[in-house]
Motif scaffolding. Sequence first.
Motif, PDB file in Angstrom:
ATOM      1  N   GLY A 182      42.428  34.720  38.559  1.00  0.00           N
ATOM      2  CA  GLY A 182      42.376  33.491  39.373  1.00  0.00           C
ATOM      3  C   GLY A 182      41.310  32.528  38.881  1.00  0.00           C
ATOM      4  O   GLY A 182      40.571  31.973  39.709  1.00  0.00           O
ATOM      5  N   GLY A 183      41.184  32.371  37.571  1.00  0.00           N
ATOM      6  CA  GLY A 183      40.230  31.411  37.019  1.00  0.00           C
ATOM      7  C   GLY A 183      38.790  31.905  37.021  1.00  0.00           C
ATOM      8  O   GLY A 183      37.874  31.168  36.677  1.00  0.00           O
ATOM      9  N   GLU A 184      38.593  33.170  37.415  1.00  0.00           N
ATOM     10  CA  GLU A 184      37.222  33.693  37.445  1.00  0.00           C
ATOM     11  C   GLU A 184      37.089  34.946  36.597  1.00  0.00           C
ATOM     12  O   GLU A 184      38.091  35.624  36.339  1.00  0.00           O
ATOM     13  CB  GLU A 184      36.875  34.092  38.884  1.00  0.00           C
ATOM     14  CG  GLU A 184      36.351  32.961  39.729  1.00  0.00           C
ATOM     15  CD  GLU A 184      35.991  33.464  41.116  1.00  0.00           C
ATOM     16  OE1 GLU A 184      35.235  34.442  41.194  1.00  0.00           O
ATOM     17  OE2 GLU A 184      36.499  32.875  42.093  1.00  0.00           O
ATOM     18  N   LEU A 185      35.875  35.268  36.202  1.00  0.00           N
ATOM     19  CA  LEU A 185      35.642  36.528  35.484  1.00  0.00           C
ATOM     20  C   LEU A 185      35.159  37.551  36.502  1.00  0.00           C
ATOM     21  O   LEU A 185      34.195  37.302  37.239  1.00  0.00           O
ATOM     22  CB  LEU A 185      34.555  36.340  34.436  1.00  0.00           C
ATOM     23  CG  LEU A 185      34.966  35.907  33.028  1.00  0.00           C
ATOM     24  CD1 LEU A 185      33.755  35.967  32.096  1.00  0.00           C
ATOM     25  CD2 LEU A 185      36.090  36.785  32.451  1.00  0.00           C
ATOM     26  N   ILE A 186      35.860  38.701  36.600  1.00  0.00           N
ATOM     27  CA  ILE A 186      35.390  39.719  37.549  1.00  0.00           C
ATOM     28  C   ILE A 186      34.974  40.986  36.808  1.00  0.00           C
ATOM     29  O   ILE A 186      35.577  41.361  35.805  1.00  0.00           O
ATOM     30  CB  ILE A 186      36.428  40.031  38.662  1.00  0.00           C
ATOM     31  CG1 ILE A 186      37.791  40.442  38.080  1.00  0.00           C
ATOM     32  CG2 ILE A 186      36.597  38.861  39.610  1.00  0.00           C
ATOM     33  CD1 ILE A 186      38.761  40.926  39.153  1.00  0.00           C
ATOM     34  N   ARG A 187      33.946  41.627  37.324  1.00  0.00           N
ATOM     35  CA  ARG A 187      33.429  42.841  36.674  1.00  0.00           C
ATOM     36  C   ARG A 187      33.508  44.060  37.593  1.00  0.00           C
ATOM     37  O   ARG A 187      33.252  45.175  37.174  1.00  0.00           O
ATOM     38  CB  ARG A 187      31.981  42.620  36.221  1.00  0.00           C
ATOM     39  CG  ARG A 187      31.921  41.687  35.016  1.00  0.00           C
ATOM     40  CD  ARG A 187      30.583  41.680  34.304  1.00  0.00           C
ATOM     41  NE  ARG A 187      30.712  41.028  33.015  1.00  0.00           N
ATOM     42  CZ  ARG A 187      30.759  39.702  32.854  1.00  0.00           C
ATOM     43  NH1 ARG A 187      30.675  38.897  33.898  1.00  0.00           N
ATOM     44  NH2 ARG A 187      30.888  39.187  31.648  1.00  0.00           N
ATOM     45  N   ASN A 188      33.872  43.843  38.874  1.00  0.00           N
ATOM     46  CA  ASN A 188      34.076  44.973  39.784  1.00  0.00           C
ATOM     47  C   ASN A 188      35.558  45.297  39.817  1.00  0.00           C
ATOM     48  O   ASN A 188      36.380  44.430  40.117  1.00  0.00           O
ATOM     49  CB  ASN A 188      33.587  44.634  41.199  1.00  0.00           C
ATOM     50  CG  ASN A 188      32.080  44.765  41.298  1.00  0.00           C
ATOM     51  OD1 ASN A 188      31.483  45.601  40.616  1.00  0.00           O
ATOM     52  ND2 ASN A 188      31.468  43.923  42.118  1.00  0.00           N
ATOM     53  N   PHE A 189      35.894  46.523  39.522  1.00  0.00           N
ATOM     54  CA  PHE A 189      37.296  46.936  39.386  1.00  0.00           C
ATOM     55  C   PHE A 189      38.042  46.809  40.719  1.00  0.00           C
ATOM     56  O   PHE A 189      37.660  47.435  41.709  1.00  0.00           O
ATOM     57  CB  PHE A 189      37.330  48.394  38.901  1.00  0.00           C
ATOM     58  CG  PHE A 189      38.700  48.921  38.608  1.00  0.00           C
ATOM     59  CD1 PHE A 189      39.398  48.501  37.489  1.00  0.00           C
ATOM     60  CD2 PHE A 189      39.302  49.864  39.442  1.00  0.00           C
ATOM     61  CE1 PHE A 189      40.668  48.996  37.202  1.00  0.00           C
ATOM     62  CE2 PHE A 189      40.569  50.373  39.156  1.00  0.00           C
ATOM     63  CZ  PHE A 189      41.243  49.927  38.041  1.00  0.00           C
ATOM     64  N   PRO A 190      39.128  46.015  40.752  1.00  0.00           N
ATOM     65  CA  PRO A 190      39.943  45.978  41.970  1.00  0.00           C
ATOM     66  C   PRO A 190      40.979  47.101  41.868  1.00  0.00           C
ATOM     67  O   PRO A 190      41.437  47.412  40.778  1.00  0.00           O
ATOM     68  CB  PRO A 190      40.633  44.614  41.880  1.00  0.00           C
ATOM     69  CG  PRO A 190      40.672  44.288  40.421  1.00  0.00           C
ATOM     70  CD  PRO A 190      39.645  45.107  39.710  1.00  0.00           C
ATOM     71  N   THR A 191      41.369  47.713  42.979  1.00  0.00           N
ATOM     72  CA  THR A 191      42.334  48.817  42.881  1.00  0.00           C
ATOM     73  C   THR A 191      43.749  48.378  43.266  1.00  0.00           C
ATOM     74  O   THR A 191      44.696  49.137  43.106  1.00  0.00           O
ATOM     75  CB  THR A 191      41.915  50.005  43.771  1.00  0.00           C
ATOM     76  OG1 THR A 191      41.731  49.507  45.094  1.00  0.00           O
ATOM     77  CG2 THR A 191      40.654  50.664  43.275  1.00  0.00           C
ATOM     78  N   GLU A 192      43.889  47.155  43.782  1.00  0.00           N
ATOM     79  CA  GLU A 192      45.192  46.694  44.271  1.00  0.00           C
ATOM     80  C   GLU A 192      46.140  46.404  43.109  1.00  0.00           C
ATOM     81  O   GLU A 192      45.779  45.691  42.161  1.00  0.00           O
ATOM     82  CB  GLU A 192      45.016  45.410  45.099  1.00  0.00           C
ATOM     83  CG  GLU A 192      44.182  45.573  46.362  1.00  0.00           C
ATOM     84  CD  GLU A 192      42.674  45.529  46.122  1.00  0.00           C
ATOM     85  OE1 GLU A 192      42.223  45.444  44.947  1.00  0.00           O
ATOM     86  OE2 GLU A 192      41.933  45.607  47.112  1.00  0.00           O
ATOM     87  N   THR A 193      47.368  46.931  43.228  1.00  0.00           N
ATOM     88  CA  THR A 193      48.349  46.794  42.139  1.00  0.00           C
ATOM     89  C   THR A 193      48.579  45.334  41.764  1.00  0.00           C
ATOM     90  O   THR A 193      48.536  44.977  40.579  1.00  0.00           O
ATOM     91  CB  THR A 193      49.691  47.429  42.572  1.00  0.00           C
ATOM     92  OG1 THR A 193      49.421  48.765  42.995  1.00  0.00           O
ATOM     93  CG2 THR A 193      50.703  47.454  41.442  1.00  0.00           C
ATOM     94  N   SER A 194      48.818  44.467  42.766  1.00  0.00           N
ATOM     95  CA  SER A 194      49.172  43.081  42.439  1.00  0.00           C
ATOM     96  C   SER A 194      48.002  42.362  41.781  1.00  0.00           C
ATOM     97  O   SER A 194      48.197  41.548  40.871  1.00  0.00           O
ATOM     98  CB  SER A 194      49.645  42.341  43.688  1.00  0.00           C
ATOM     99  OG  SER A 194      48.631  42.374  44.655  1.00  0.00           O
ATOM    100  N   ILE A 195      46.785  42.664  42.199  1.00  0.00           N
ATOM    101  CA  ILE A 195      45.611  42.021  41.574  1.00  0.00           C
ATOM    102  C   ILE A 195      45.447  42.526  40.140  1.00  0.00           C
ATOM    103  O   ILE A 195      45.291  41.740  39.202  1.00  0.00           O
ATOM    104  CB  ILE A 195      44.325  42.260  42.402  1.00  0.00           C
ATOM    105  CG1 ILE A 195      44.486  41.658  43.807  1.00  0.00           C
ATOM    106  CG2 ILE A 195      43.099  41.692  41.685  1.00  0.00           C
ATOM    107  CD1 ILE A 195      43.299  41.834  44.718  1.00  0.00           C
ATOM    108  N   LEU A 196      45.530  43.839  39.976  1.00  0.00           N
ATOM    109  CA  LEU A 196      45.371  44.409  38.626  1.00  0.00           C
ATOM    110  C   LEU A 196      46.439  43.881  37.668  1.00  0.00           C
ATOM    111  O   LEU A 196      46.151  43.604  36.504  1.00  0.00           O
ATOM    112  CB  LEU A 196      45.436  45.937  38.682  1.00  0.00           C
ATOM    113  CG  LEU A 196      44.123  46.619  39.077  1.00  0.00           C
ATOM    114  CD1 LEU A 196      44.345  48.104  39.310  1.00  0.00           C
ATOM    115  CD2 LEU A 196      43.059  46.420  37.997  1.00  0.00           C
ATOM    116  N   ASN A 197      47.664  43.738  38.167  1.00  0.00           N
ATOM    117  CA  ASN A 197      48.729  43.226  37.300  1.00  0.00           C
ATOM    118  C   ASN A 197      48.479  41.782  36.876  1.00  0.00           C
ATOM    119  O   ASN A 197      48.952  41.344  35.828  1.00  0.00           O
ATOM    120  CB  ASN A 197      50.095  43.344  37.988  1.00  0.00           C
ATOM    121  CG  ASN A 197      50.615  44.776  37.944  1.00  0.00           C
ATOM    122  OD1 ASN A 197      50.197  45.574  37.112  1.00  0.00           O
ATOM    123  ND2 ASN A 197      51.522  45.113  38.849  1.00  0.00           N
TER     124      ASN A 197
END
Length: 440
Positions: free
Chosen positions: A361-376
């Motif tokens: 979503g236009g940002e750099l994230i470093r904390n692992f999300p576990t949600e399938t749709s976010i990870l995809n």
Amino acid sequence: MPRLETGRGVMGKNVVIVGAQWGDEGKGKVVDILSEYADVVVRFQGGNNAGHTILVGEDKIILHLIPSGILHPGKVCVIGNGVVVDPAILIEEIEALEKRGLFHHENLLVSKDAHLIMPYHKKIDNAKERLRGSGRIGTTGRGIGPAYADKVSRCGIKCGDLLREEDFRFKLKTNLLEKNHYLTTIFHEEGYEIHDIYHEYSAYGEKIGRYITDTSVFLNDSIREEKSILFEGAQGTLLDIDHGTYPYVTSSNTVAGQAATGSGIGPTRIDTVIGIAKAYTTRVGEGPFPTELDEEEEAHLREMGGEYGATTGRPRRCGWFDAVSTGYAARVNGMDGLVLTKLDVLDGLKEIKICTAYRYGGELIRNFPTETSILNACEPSYETMEGWLESTQGAKDFSDLPRNAQRYVRRIEELIGVEVVMVSVGAERKEAVMLKNPFC
Ligand code: GDP
Ligand code: IMO
Ligand code: MG
């Protein structure tokens, strides 16, 4: 707590080994190396969905249920209460080890509280996968999920029930009333006759009854006697039922906390937690995998790494090392040290990538999300390192590794924030560099 220094290591030190990725990190090999320093080796979760490979000379041994410590004479191997046990597989494994002269009855204990995998669990596992169609999890089909579901639903049958004929028959009868209805009406599968399963499992009970005991008592006595215990995790952190990429996970807790719950010791008795990660990433089965490579790109890793499942033979999906997901594994396990395996598989690569963050979503994230749709929707952000194009095999000391291989290991250490305690550079027992012995 560790107390007394000996020539061998510290007496009474208890070390937990867990997978830091999606399984198959080389836990079997690392447990085999570290078993030398332990008196007892314990499996605390999972079942024969696991496949732990150990290469001793030309001899390849794949263990699914019995702890990998069994290859070291005199080590007591415990199947803890957190494991689900398919008795047919356990017997097969015992007999295969016996044939190789690697099994001694006095060295195996099975918890009376470990739940049994029943024939209907396997049938339900496979029928559910068929019903899920394209939404399937890609399970190993070993009945793991349905067996753990029964445990939590409070209708499971335990190993200890095999020792009491009447208890076993009563629990089986109650279960079949429900399971046969479920199988025939929902899945249009055939049900089971009580006497078929009863006779089959009574015969198993006769063979494995001698190993079934209260293993929590044994383990706590061992701790009191200042013995050292190695806890052998199965699967990996990203397959954990709570912390993994749910629902594309296995049905047990695979993280270090489970070592206590799954074996009947208190968490205060654990001294050190070691995570195992490959120098790249693999996954078997379905589910999100941010650093996955396309078919052509992954071919090198798959072929050089022999990336085919030890349990099902399925080709493993391959990708670059992911410092976001492995850093997450370090967090949820409270990892004290990291073992990096299969560094040799990267020997022939000119450039090697490490994922240091995800773009979402236009940002750099470093904390692992576990949600399938976010990870995809996450795009890996890579840092590229120069390869070493030299063989790492045969390295005995960290300084024997090519300079760029050393840099690669140190960079991972820096990104994860956990000290690398061992680097593995080949499948064979001796092919590893120990930087710090977790038992010392
Ligand atoms: P586990 O489930 O974590 O025990 O891992 P598996 O046994 O399923 O898969 C790991 C595979 O990699 C096995 O075939 C091992 O023999 C192999 N292996 C382990 N460590 C190394 C290593 O450092 N280099 C290479 N080339 N192979 C390794
Ligand atoms: P070891 O101990 C890799 C995966 C399956 C599937 C998901 C659920 O050898 O590292 P299950 O049969 O457990 O219900 O399947 O988990 N899986 C593993 N992947 N290594 C394993 O064990 C695994 N055990 C289960 O492929 O995606
Ligand atoms: Mg495996």
